[in-house]
Structure formats: structure tokens, C-alpha cells
Design a protein around this motif. Structure first.
Motif, PDB file in Angstrom:
ATOM      1  N   UNK A 193     -14.483 101.056  52.145  1.00 15.99           N
ATOM      2  CA  UNK A 193     -13.554 101.624  53.062  1.00 15.99           C
ATOM      3  C   UNK A 193     -12.047 101.119  52.443  1.00 15.99           C
ATOM      4  N   UNK A 194     -11.716 102.386  52.657  1.00 16.95           N
ATOM      5  CA  UNK A 194     -10.351 101.972  52.610  1.00 16.95           C
ATOM      6  C   UNK A 194      -9.506 101.013  53.218  1.00 16.95           C
ATOM      7  N   UNK A 195      -8.696 100.124  52.208  1.00 14.41           N
ATOM      8  CA  UNK A 195      -7.323  99.238  53.200  1.00 14.41           C
ATOM      9  C   UNK A 195      -6.637  99.936  54.151  1.00 14.41           C
ATOM     10  N   UNK A 196      -6.684  99.393  54.910  1.00 15.65           N
ATOM     11  CA  UNK A 196      -5.000  99.905  55.889  1.00 15.65           C
ATOM     12  C   UNK A 196      -4.138  99.392  55.711  1.00 15.65           C
ATOM     13  N   UNK A 197      -3.264 100.204  55.751  1.00 19.69           N
ATOM     14  CA  UNK A 197      -1.464  99.676  55.709  1.00 19.69           C
ATOM     15  C   UNK A 197      -1.151  99.097  56.853  1.00 19.69           C
ATOM     16  N   UNK A 198      -0.152  98.594  56.497  1.00 20.42           N
ATOM     17  CA  UNK A 198       0.128  97.384  57.364  1.00 20.42           C
ATOM     18  C   UNK A 198       2.213  97.744  56.965  1.00 20.42           C
ATOM     19  N   UNK A 199       2.739  97.392  58.281  1.00 21.67           N
ATOM     20  CA  UNK A 199       3.691  97.756  57.913  1.00 21.67           C
ATOM     21  C   UNK A 199       4.876  96.397  58.583  1.00 21.67           C
ATOM     22  N   UNK A 200       5.136  95.461  58.014  1.00 23.05           N
ATOM     23  CA  UNK A 200       6.223  94.308  58.981  1.00 23.05           C
ATOM     24  C   UNK A 200       7.076  95.025  59.628  1.00 23.05           C
ATOM     25  N   UNK A 201       6.785  94.382  60.590  1.00 20.34           N
ATOM     26  CA  UNK A 201       7.605  94.746  61.842  1.00 20.34           C
ATOM     27  C   UNK A 201       9.364  93.698  62.413  1.00 20.34           C
ATOM     28  N   UNK A 202       8.512  92.511  61.853  1.00 25.61           N
ATOM     29  CA  UNK A 202      10.030  90.954  62.602  1.00 25.61           C
ATOM     30  C   UNK A 202       9.071  90.713  61.946  1.00 25.61           C
ATOM     31  N   UNK A 203      10.268  90.085  60.840  1.00 23.18           N
ATOM     32  CA  UNK A 203       9.527  88.497  60.061  1.00 23.18           C
ATOM     33  C   UNK A 203      10.169  86.881  61.132  1.00 23.18           C
ATOM     34  N   UNK A 204       9.988  85.501  61.307  1.00 22.27           N
ATOM     35  CA  UNK A 204      10.711  85.089  62.194  1.00 22.27           C
ATOM     36  C   UNK A 204      11.067  84.182  61.072  1.00 22.27           C
ATOM     37  N   UNK A 205      11.925  83.555  60.696  1.00 24.59           N
ATOM     38  CA  UNK A 205      12.012  82.325  59.512  1.00 24.59           C
ATOM     39  C   UNK A 205      12.580  80.859  59.844  1.00 24.59           C
ATOM     40  N   UNK A 206      12.260  79.890  59.299  1.00 23.86           N
ATOM     41  CA  UNK A 206      13.637  78.809  60.341  1.00 23.86           C
ATOM     42  C   UNK A 206      14.074  78.439  58.712  1.00 23.86           C
ATOM     43  N   UNK A 207      15.304  78.155  58.835  1.00 24.95           N
ATOM     44  CA  UNK A 207      16.025  77.446  57.672  1.00 24.95           C
ATOM     45  C   UNK A 207      16.561  75.562  58.150  1.00 24.95           C
ATOM     46  N   UNK A 208      16.330  74.872  57.356  1.00 25.66           N
ATOM     47  CA  UNK A 208      16.977  73.869  57.514  1.00 25.66           C
ATOM     48  C   UNK A 208      18.206  72.802  56.684  1.00 25.66           C
ATOM     49  N   UNK A 209      19.861  73.326  57.167  1.00 25.71           N
ATOM     50  CA  UNK A 209      20.996  72.711  56.164  1.00 25.71           C
ATOM     51  C   UNK A 209      20.493  71.599  55.240  1.00 25.71           C
ATOM     52  N   UNK A 210      19.601  70.881  56.453  1.00 25.15           N
ATOM     53  CA  UNK A 210      19.811  69.323  56.135  1.00 25.15           C
ATOM     54  C   UNK A 210      21.342  68.319  57.133  1.00 25.15           C
ATOM     55  N   UNK A 211      22.260  69.181  57.194  1.00 22.82           N
ATOM     56  CA  UNK A 211      23.143  68.300  58.349  1.00 22.82           C
ATOM     57  C   UNK A 211      23.367  68.845  59.080  1.00 22.82           C
ATOM     58  N   UNK A 212      23.928  67.593  60.127  1.00 20.04           N
ATOM     59  CA  UNK A 212      24.708  68.363  61.276  1.00 20.04           C
ATOM     60  C   UNK A 212      25.441  69.665  60.971  1.00 20.04           C
ATOM     61  N   UNK A 213      25.611  70.007  62.634  1.00 18.22           N
ATOM     62  CA  UNK A 213      26.404  70.950  62.376  1.00 18.22           C
ATOM     63  C   UNK A 213      27.639  70.704  64.273  1.00 18.22           C
ATOM     64  N   UNK A 214      28.993  70.906  63.232  1.00 14.24           N
ATOM     65  CA  UNK A 214      29.549  71.200  64.710  1.00 14.24           C
ATOM     66  C   UNK A 214      29.584  72.625  64.987  1.00 14.24           C
ATOM     67  N   UNK A 215      29.344  72.800  66.578  1.00 13.76           N
ATOM     68  CA  UNK A 215      28.755  74.122  66.753  1.00 13.76           C
ATOM     69  C   UNK A 215      30.035  74.992  66.885  1.00 13.76           C
ATOM     70  N   UNK A 216      30.773  74.168  68.053  1.00 20.69           N
ATOM     71  CA  UNK A 216      31.782  74.793  68.162  1.00 20.69           C
ATOM     72  C   UNK A 216      33.047  74.976  66.849  1.00 20.69           C
ATOM     73  N   UNK A 217      33.230  74.012  65.972  1.00 19.48           N
ATOM     74  CA  UNK A 217      34.171  73.991  64.655  1.00 19.48           C
ATOM     75  C   UNK A 217      33.452  75.336  64.179  1.00 19.48           C
ATOM     76  N   UNK A 218      32.495  76.053  64.020  1.00 14.54           N
ATOM     77  CA  UNK A 218      31.784  76.787  63.353  1.00 14.54           C
ATOM     78  C   UNK A 218      31.559  77.876  64.226  1.00 14.54           C
TER      79      UNK A 218
END
Lengths: 181, 181
Positions: A1-26
DNA sequence: ATGTTTTATAAATGGTTTTTTATATACTAT
DNA sequence: ATAGTATATAAAAAACCATTTATAAAACAT
């Protein structure tokens, strides 16, 4: 049986900058940023290209949603972080990005009788008056499939594209085994 | 230098029953139970003896607060769980209870000059207009001490009574080393 | 006919909600 | 004088807030 083709619709990714951020500043570096701390503790920053949204937290962590490829997700995160760095030069240029959720769609090319699927397939939930899709939970890979009467499928919860692909294929095989497809 | 005597003031313990709980089903067994799911996702059940409060969640987890000894904390949890079992016999009689936080108080028997402590002692925060206590964070054991001008101390964040005891003793020793006591 | 909303699914992020308790200072209300 | 509130500290529990996306059926509005 042939493979089904999938389509990526949404990616959720996280990032860790490793330092605090002053949100009002940036925040001024992020045009159109939404910032309502009484409601949600992060900045909401949307990009048109790639079409994504980033949630940016004071802890130096980000979540990026909406990308349709891992590349685009990373690109969007870097764009947001580069902009933030213009107002906070201590923000690093290299940091960890992790894909947390992949949503993919696929078409089984045959209609499904969801009432029968609900009876014969294990680990399902089907409340058609509440939502027209049948929820099917796979253990390995640990993903959740939404099955629709049209034969269309949504696979969610994967951390890799191959897990999403495998999840859809296993589902198709299982439905075929049970003569539901 | 003699040891400082501490007094346990509050124990926070959690329990994991290992099965989901139907909160509306068991609520009638808990006289006076407070249940406002729009505001907080658990039942609030208070006992007069031992004087404690239990937060009971649909996941089968509980938090017990207010006990002044580990024994009393466990007793209170068992009382609450025994009552719940009368309306849900599948609730187990044996389950894990874990002490999560111990709050203890002590008296150093000498007044403290908190301004001087704030200057000479490391890892402190002191904003007397905001709160009259000085916050002192110890790393090992990982506890937080609140120091007051009267010489009274609150130690919080300990997971064992000996950690609370050690935290207070180390604080006293450190203050003595710095000639602040 | 088109658009919007709701229902459901996953995931990361972090602050709030609630409970308790010692400590102590300031403020308000009775 | 008493009482309550706020300030601060720790900890567990879990749902909500916001973000995104496919799928599709129902309901409503234009």
C-alpha cells in the motif's frame, strides 16, 4: 500500500535565549507588537513573512506558531530575536530552538464511516454533535489523529515530521486492517 | 554556640491518589466543601482537627496546607480521602504523600540591624517600605529566610524539618561571622 | 452565498486563581 | 483597641488567559 502524503500545516517551536528580557525595552523594535500583561504575560508579535506569531516572555523564552515548515519557524524566530537585539545588544545570536508540535493534514482518498470507526477502532472518541471529527490517539508515535468522514485527516502532537508521517501511515494501516477503509 | 530551636508553623503536602476523581460525586461526603470551578479548579475542604485545608483536584491529586506537623498533615489527608471513598469506593487506601514545603519560625534572641545586614550579608533583598522583613536566600539547603529587626526569623521552602533547622542554624552562624548578631 | 463563531486536537510559554503559615509595618475601618 | 487589608516568602495542585493550524458541521449574521 502506497504511503500517504502529509502536508505540514502548523509548527509550534520554542526558543530559549538564556537571559531575561526587559519586555518594555525591546517592544519598540517589534512593530505592531501586542502587549497586555493583565491578560497574558507575553508580547504577541506577528510576522507577515513567514506568516507566524511569536509569544515573547520576560524570561527570555519565545514560542513561535503558524509556520508551515521547520525552516520558516526558525527564520521567524531569528527575525524576531534580531529585532529585539537592536534594543538589547546582550541578546545572543545563537540559542536553542525546539520544535514542540507539528500539525499535519492528509487525505486517505476514501470516505470513512465514522460510526463504524468509533465502534471498531480502539482509543477513539466520537461525539458528532459536538465536533464532526473522530479523535484517535496513537501511542507510538504519541500523536492524536482527527479523522473526518471525507477521508481527510489531521495529525497533531508530533515533534518530528517523520512522527507525523508515521502516525498517519499507521492510522491508515490500522483502518485497512479493520476493513474500515 | 547552642542550636536555635525552630517551630514548625505550616506544612504543605501533596498526595497522589493514582486515579481520577469525579469531584461532584465525592463533594457531598465533604461537609462544608467549597467548590467554585470558575474561580479555581479544585474543591476546598477545611478540617477543624487537625486544622488544615485540602485542595482536591479532579486528577486525583490533593494539596494539604496548614498542619503544624507532618503527622497531622498525613492525618488530615487520610481523613479527607476516607470521606471521599465513601462515595467513590475505587479510591485507594494507600497512596503517596509528599511534603512540599515546611514553614518554620525561630528566635535569634537578639535584635538585628537590618540595614547593616542588607549591606553585609549576601543574597538579600530588603525594601522596608514594602515589607519589614529582609529576604535572605540560602543555596544549601535551598530555603528562604525572612529576618526581622526583632530577631525573629521565618524559614520557608524546606522539604524536611532538618533542612529547616539547618537553614536557620546556618543563617545564625553567618550573621555571627559577619558580626551582625 | 459568504463570513463568523463554536465545537475538538496538540504544544510551548508564564501569570493568575486558591490554600496555609509565621514574621511585622502601615493603613483603613469599626 | 480590635479587625481587616496590603506588603513578602515558599510550595503543591490545575484551569484559564493568548497564539497557531488543518479538519467539518451547525448555527447565526450579513
Amino acid at each position: 500500500m502506497s504511503d500517504v502524503e502529509i502536508k505540514v500545516e502548523n509548527i509550534v517551536a520554542s526558543a530559549t535565549l538564556g537571559k531575561s528580557i526587559d519586555l518594555p525595552q525591546v517592544a519598540p523594535a517589534l512593530e505592531g507588537v501586542e502587549y497586555n500583561l493583565e491578560q497574558f504575560p507575553g508580547l504577541v508579535y506577528k510576522l507577515k513573512e513567514p506568516k507566524t506569531a511569536a509569544l515573547i516572555f520576560g524570561s527570555g523564552k519565545l514560542v513561535c506558531t503558524g509556520a508551515k515548515s521547520i525552516e520558516d519557524s526558525k527564520k521567524a524566530i531569528h527575525i524576531a530575536v534580531d529585532k529585539m537585539r537592536t534594543l538589547d545588544p546582550d541578546i545572543p545570536t545563537e540559542f536553542e530552538i525546539k520544535v514542540q508540535n507539528i500539525v499535519a493534514s492528509a487525505n486517505l482518498m476514501k470516505t470513512l464511516n465514522l460510526e463504524a470507526v468509533a465502534l471498531d477502532l480502539e482509543n477513539t472518541e466520537y461525539e458528532p454533535e459536538q465536533f464532526p471529527g473522530l479523535v484517535y490517539r496513537l501511542g507510538e508515535p504519541k500523536v492524536v489523529l482527527l479523522l473526518f468522514g471525507s477521508g481527510k485527516v489531521v495529525c497533531t502532537g508530533a515533534k518530528t515530521i517523520s512522527d507525523a508521517q508515521l502516525g498517519v501511515e499507521k492510522t491508515k494501516e490500522r483502518l485497512t486492517e479493520l476493513d474500515l477503509l
